[in-house]
Design an enzyme around this catalytic site. Structure first.
Site, PDB file in Angstrom:
ATOM      1  CE  LYS A 200     -95.062  -4.911 -85.571  1.00 33.25           C
ATOM      2  NZ  LYS A 200     -96.407  -5.755 -85.585  1.00 33.25           N
ATOM      3  NE  ARG A 210     -92.199 -10.752 -81.837  1.00 34.07           N
ATOM      4  CZ  ARG A 210     -91.234 -10.638 -82.777  1.00 34.07           C
ATOM      5  NH1 ARG A 210     -90.256 -11.350 -82.660  1.00 34.07           N
ATOM      6  NH2 ARG A 210     -91.461  -9.802 -83.429  1.00 34.07           N
ATOM      7  CE  LYS A 222     -93.753 -11.959 -85.843  1.00 39.35           C
ATOM      8  NZ  LYS A 222     -94.872 -11.349 -85.139  1.00 39.35           N
ATOM      9  CD  GLU A 238     -94.163  -0.206 -96.271  1.00 37.21           C
ATOM     10  OE1 GLU A 238     -95.363  -0.133 -96.316  1.00 37.21           O
ATOM     11  OE2 GLU A 238     -93.623  -1.327 -96.247  1.00 37.21           O
ATOM     12  CE  LYS A 253     -95.443  -2.812 -82.383  1.00 41.80           C
ATOM     13  NZ  LYS A 253     -96.389  -3.687 -82.695  1.00 41.80           N
ATOM     14  CB  SER A 279     -93.866  -5.011 -74.857  1.00 40.72           C
ATOM     15  OG  SER A 279     -92.855  -5.768 -75.717  1.00 40.72           O
ATOM     16  CE1 TYR A 318     -98.853  -3.380 -73.850  1.00 44.28           C
ATOM     17  CE2 TYR A 318     -96.804  -2.344 -74.550  1.00 44.28           C
ATOM     18  CZ  TYR A 318     -97.850  -3.144 -74.832  1.00 44.28           C
ATOM     19  OH  TYR A 318     -97.795  -3.954 -75.863  1.00 44.28           O
TER      20      TYR A 318
HETATM   21  C1  PBG Z   1     -98.092  -8.412 -83.853  1.00 46.99           C
HETATM   22  C2  PBG Z   1     -97.850  -7.327 -83.018  1.00 46.99           C
HETATM   23  C3  PBG Z   1     -96.546  -7.109 -82.159  1.00 46.99           C
HETATM   24  C4  PBG Z   1     -96.756  -6.112 -81.434  1.00 46.99           C
HETATM   25  C5  PBG Z   1     -97.929  -5.501 -81.845  1.00 46.99           C
HETATM   26  N1  PBG Z   1     -98.547  -6.202 -82.805  1.00 46.99           N
HETATM   27  C6  PBG Z   1     -95.412  -8.098 -82.215  1.00 46.99           C
HETATM   28  C7  PBG Z   1     -94.672  -8.468 -83.280  1.00 46.99           C
HETATM   29  O1  PBG Z   1     -94.874  -7.765 -84.343  1.00 46.99           O
HETATM   30  O2  PBG Z   1     -93.914  -9.487 -83.220  1.00 46.99           O
HETATM   31  C8  PBG Z   1     -95.819  -5.579 -80.228  1.00 46.99           C
HETATM   32  C9  PBG Z   1     -96.083  -4.612 -79.426  1.00 46.99           C
HETATM   33  C10 PBG Z   1     -95.188  -4.280 -78.204  1.00 46.99           C
HETATM   34  O3  PBG Z   1     -94.085  -5.113 -78.122  1.00 46.99           O
HETATM   35  O4  PBG Z   1     -95.786  -3.901 -77.286  1.00 46.99           O
HETATM   36  N2  PBG Z   1     -98.726  -8.306 -85.124  1.00 46.99           N
END
Ligand code: PBG
Length: 330
Positions: A200, A210, A222, A238, A253, A279, A318
């Site tokens: 990720k 968010r 992050k 990982e 992701k 998203s 989505y």
């Molecule tokens: C947080 C999480 C995030 C997403 C899924 N789980 C956002 C982040 O890590 O800040 C993002 C999913 C998306 O953008 O559609 N644990």
């Protein structure tokens, strides 16, 4: 000089629909898709401005209708993300393992109405943390690893108790997959799967998500836990760890900008690979389509097919319901 005869003409393999069908290497169907859903308490649904056509569904609002629509076109799984009221967010995120909280209620409602539905839950602290981080934050701003993993295990166990089929840790703490697996096994949830958000990335493509959950970090970013977008070998490290820790599936992701990572991971390990069209990827396609700059149906199906071609077995998107509907229409 005589012209060379053209012996190989790749276009012969594209000459008709049937011949193109013989040659097709990847395909997309509803069974590959997972629908992410934002849930909130109460009976109201609320639109998400940066994600047109997506809603935060009220538990007593449109949630069941949205799931019904997905199931009716062959989508068999959903993943749940909670919008927690600000008054319930704390620095230590206790609400994340409250057995009477929003997520366990949502799982129970869904399982009661759709016993065949596969329910995936997210394990991470950010929706519950007043700091907006996936882990616990120390006084000097460090994201604490081992202390966080203990909380994540409690969260995962509560979700399994509530009936989740697949637990998906998205927090990127070290060692959480093994710790969650052990916790589940100790309590005899041996059939509950762990889908690890393995690679990720610290991506700007999560912005609209968010917004949807009001979960942006209050300070800092992050980058000490999510991966550097520049790296692919690190993703394989990982992956190796998650395999040894007992993960059932691995995720990459975001998806579209990281197709090379999906490919590398699918070649390196023998677990099914999931990819999350996040998203921001959704927002980009939607924004261009809404302006008439792109043909929505064509680009959405192409983007999902490309993720499959790269090596993903499962795609979180989505667009899941809409894409499955389009596929059904042929
Ligand atoms: C947080 C999480 C995030 C997403 C899924 N789980 C956002 C982040 O890590 O800040 C993002 C999913 C998306 O953008 O559609 N644990």
């Amino acid at each position: 000089m005589p012209e060379e005869p053209l012996l190989s003409r790749p276009r012969r393999n594209r000459k008709s629909k049937v011949v193109r069908g013989f040659c097709r290497e990847a395909w997309l169907s509803a069974e590959h898709l997972v629908l992410p859903l934002f849930v909130q308490a109460g009976g109201q649904d609320e639109p998400i401005p940066s994600m047109p056509d997506c809603q935060r569904y009220g538990l007593q609002g449109g949630l069941l209708g949205a799931v019904e629509a997905a199931i009716s076109v062959g989508v068999g799984a959903v993943v749940l993300f909670p919008r927690i009221e600000d008054s319930k967010k704390t620095p230590t995120a206790e609400e994340c393992y409250n057995p009477d909280g929003l997520i366990p209620k949502a799982i129970q409602t869904l399982k009661k109405n759709f016993p065949q539905l596969t329910v995936i839950t997210d394990v991470a602290l950010d929706p519950y943390s007043s700091e907006g981080h996936d882990g616990l934050v120390s006084a000097d701003g460090e994201i604490l690893n081992d202390e966080t993993v203990e909380v994540l295990c409690r969260q995962a166990l509560m979700q399994a108790e509530a009936g989740a089929d697949i637990i998906a840790p998205s927090d990127m703490m070290d060692g959480r997959v093994g710790a969650i697996r052990e916790t589940l096994d100790e309590e005899e949830y041996i059939n509950v799967s762990v889908l690890s958000y393995c690679a990720k990335y610290a991506s700007a493509f999560y912005g609209p998500f968010r917004d949807a959950l009001a979960s942006a970090p209050k300070s800092g970013d992050k980058k000490t836990y999510q991966m550097d977008p520049a790296n692919v070998r690190e993703a394989l490290r990982e992956a190796e760890l998650d395999v040894t820790e007992g993960a059932d599936m691995l995720m990459v992701k975001p998806a579209g900008p990281y197709l090379d990572v999906i490919r590398a991971m699918s070649e390196a390990v023998y677990l099914p690979i999931a990819a999350y069209q996040v998203s921001g990827e959704y927002a980009m396609l939607k924004a261009a389509a809404d302006r008439g700059w792109l043909d929505e149906r064509a680009v959405v199906l192409e983007s999902l097919l490309a993720i499959r071609r790269a090596g993903a077995d499962v795609i979180f998107s989505y667009f899941a319901t809409q894409a499955a509907r389009w596929l059904r229409e042929g």
